[in-house]
Scaffold this motif. Structure first.
Motif, PDB file in Angstrom:
ATOM      1  N   LEU A  15      96.357  41.393  -3.146  1.00  0.00           N
ATOM      2  CA  LEU A  15      96.663  39.964  -3.058  1.00  0.00           C
ATOM      3  C   LEU A  15      97.093  39.403  -4.404  1.00  0.00           C
ATOM      4  O   LEU A  15      96.660  38.338  -4.836  1.00  0.00           O
ATOM      5  CB  LEU A  15      95.451  39.162  -2.554  1.00  0.00           C
ATOM      6  CG  LEU A  15      95.275  39.080  -1.051  1.00  0.00           C
ATOM      7  CD1 LEU A  15      94.013  38.309  -0.724  1.00  0.00           C
ATOM      8  CD2 LEU A  15      96.453  38.427  -0.368  1.00  0.00           C
ATOM      9  N   GLY A  95      97.821  33.105   1.403  1.00  0.00           N
ATOM     10  CA  GLY A  95      97.272  34.090   0.477  1.00  0.00           C
ATOM     11  C   GLY A  95      96.091  33.547  -0.308  1.00  0.00           C
ATOM     12  O   GLY A  95      95.187  32.906   0.228  1.00  0.00           O
ATOM     13  N   TRP A 255      98.870  39.685   7.637  1.00  0.00           N
ATOM     14  CA  TRP A 255      97.602  40.245   7.177  1.00  0.00           C
ATOM     15  C   TRP A 255      96.463  39.520   7.884  1.00  0.00           C
ATOM     16  O   TRP A 255      96.388  38.283   7.876  1.00  0.00           O
ATOM     17  CB  TRP A 255      97.463  40.092   5.664  1.00  0.00           C
ATOM     18  CG  TRP A 255      98.242  41.101   4.880  1.00  0.00           C
ATOM     19  CD1 TRP A 255      99.182  41.974   5.351  1.00  0.00           C
ATOM     20  CD2 TRP A 255      98.139  41.347   3.471  1.00  0.00           C
ATOM     21  NE1 TRP A 255      99.679  42.737   4.331  1.00  0.00           N
ATOM     22  CE2 TRP A 255      99.059  42.388   3.164  1.00  0.00           C
ATOM     23  CE3 TRP A 255      97.386  40.795   2.446  1.00  0.00           C
ATOM     24  CZ2 TRP A 255      99.221  42.877   1.871  1.00  0.00           C
ATOM     25  CZ3 TRP A 255      97.547  41.286   1.154  1.00  0.00           C
ATOM     26  CH2 TRP A 255      98.451  42.324   0.873  1.00  0.00           C
ATOM     27  N   THR A 326     100.858  37.787  -0.268  1.00  0.00           N
ATOM     28  CA  THR A 326     100.494  38.848   0.670  1.00  0.00           C
ATOM     29  C   THR A 326     101.737  39.703   0.883  1.00  0.00           C
ATOM     30  O   THR A 326     102.759  39.513   0.226  1.00  0.00           O
ATOM     31  CB  THR A 326     100.000  38.266   2.014  1.00  0.00           C
ATOM     32  OG1 THR A 326     101.056  37.500   2.613  1.00  0.00           O
ATOM     33  CG2 THR A 326      98.784  37.378   1.814  1.00  0.00           C
TER      34      THR A 326
END
Length: 373
Positions: A15, A95, A255, A326
């Motif tokens: 990340l 993210g 994700w 991400t």
């Protein structure tokens, strides 16, 4: 070969903003026209210059906040031309900006006197962390806990590279904390960015509340600030989800997070994030004010509060800031609390695109334009 593979996978699941060739060399044409004087020529040029090398189908969704007033700008690269679109209600992965929300939950618990920032996290767990060091909630939120970026049992060679956090569950985290945990340094001494630390914080707050991370977000933050299109669960996304792109500009997997959701799981829109941004300007909001207060000096130019990084500006002012990345998205959010100015950028630019740093560059460039009368 194994060392190279491990290094690559570490970057992939971290990340963080990294670099990777995206194969995109064409320079887009500038189709950004001034929509009803909502943006200046300088702002239009910044948008184009920082996005002209991104792949086709790249989208950016932006909120420009000037003296508490919000304007939304959306752009997309289509057929080698960057054009204006309307996407302020569309959802992106944000993210690591998620970490600001995890820290805000912590502040909520502190204000409700459910715990104190300097409390030992061990005191609220029903298992023993395999460390003699005291780690506090504050240290989880400001990246000084000593915990590494990622747990050692998040197996880099066997993880799904397109969705690396999905299968890392509560059992694996507890197994890591009770058997494998090893601090990189004494807590409270040095800043070391840790996705694991933020994940542990989200997990522990949910455990204390006998709830889930998602329910805490909805009950204590999203409902309060009318963030109706925000969630940490992809299945709960109610509006258009912009497709993430890999470094080559091809659609890639979203994700999904399990127990480490506090480190980067949130999906949101710039409309929702602008509401959260405006709330940051309310000095009477004790919950948010606590997250903005410096808790550790990183260097002469940066301190960290709870989640927020506090940056010194050349003009003598300060910004609170966080970004995120991400596999298919990059984000950046910077707020000038004194002047009630801010920039929020969500994009489907991969964190591993070689030009991903342009998102932060654009964010800081645009907020500088808001200083001018």
């Amino acid at each position: 070969m194994k060392k190279k593979m491990k290094k690559y996978l570490t970057a992939l699941i971290g990340l963080i903003l990294s670099s990777c060739s995206n194969g995109q060399t064409t320079v887009a044409e500038n189709g950004i026209k001034n929509p009803n004087n909502r943006i200046t020529k300088e702002q239009s040029e910044l948008l184009f210059e920082n996005t002209k090398l991104f792949p086709n189908n790249t989208q950016l969704s932006l909120a420009l906040i000037k003296n508490g007033k919000v304007d939304f700008i959306g752009i997309e690269r289509i057929n080698d031309t960057i054009k204006l679109i309307e996407n302020y209600k569309d959802v992106f992965e944000i993210g690591s900006i998620t970490k600001v929300f995890t820290a805000t939950l912590l502040s909520n618990f502190v204000n409700d006197q459910e715990l104190k920032l300097d409390d030992n996290i061990q005191d609220y767990l029903d298992f023993k962390v395999n460390s003699d060091n005291v780690i506090t909630f504050k240290e989880l939120a400001n990246h000084t806990s000593g915990l590494p970026r990622l747990p050692s049992n998040l197996n880099l060679l066997f993880v799904d590279q397109d969705n690396p956090y999905k299968d890392y569950d509560k059992e694996k985290l507890i197994d890591y904390l009770t058997k494998e945990v090893k601090l990189n340094q004494e807590p409270g001494i040095r800043y070391e960015y840790s996705n694991l630390g933020a994940g542990v914080l989200g997990f522990e707050l949910a455990t204390i509340a006998k709830s889930t991370y998602e329910l805490l977000l909805q009950e204590k933050i999203f409902t309060k600030y009318k963030m109706v299109n925000s969630t940490s669960k992809r299945e709960n996304v109610k509006t258009e989800l912009v497709k993430g792109l890999n470094p080559n500009g091809k659609p890639t997997s979203n994700w999904d997070f399990d127990v480490l959701a506090g480190g980067g799981a949130i999906f949101s829109t710039v409309e929702d994030l602008s509401k959260f941004a405006l709330a940051q300007f309310d000095i009477a909001n004790k919950e948010l004010a606590l997250t903005q207060k410096p808790t550790f000096k990183v260097n002469d130019n940066m301190s960290i509060g709870l989640g927020w990084h506090i940056l010194k500006r050349k003009n003598g002012g300060e910004l609170i800031w966080h970004n995120g990345g991400t596999g298919g998205y990059t984000s950046s959010m910077a707020l000038d609390l004194e002047n009630k100015n801010g920039i929020v950028i969500l994009s489907n630019v991969s964190a591993f695109n070689e030009k991903t740093g342009n998102i932060d560059q654009l964010c800081f460039g645009l907020i500088k334009t808001l200083d001018e009368d």
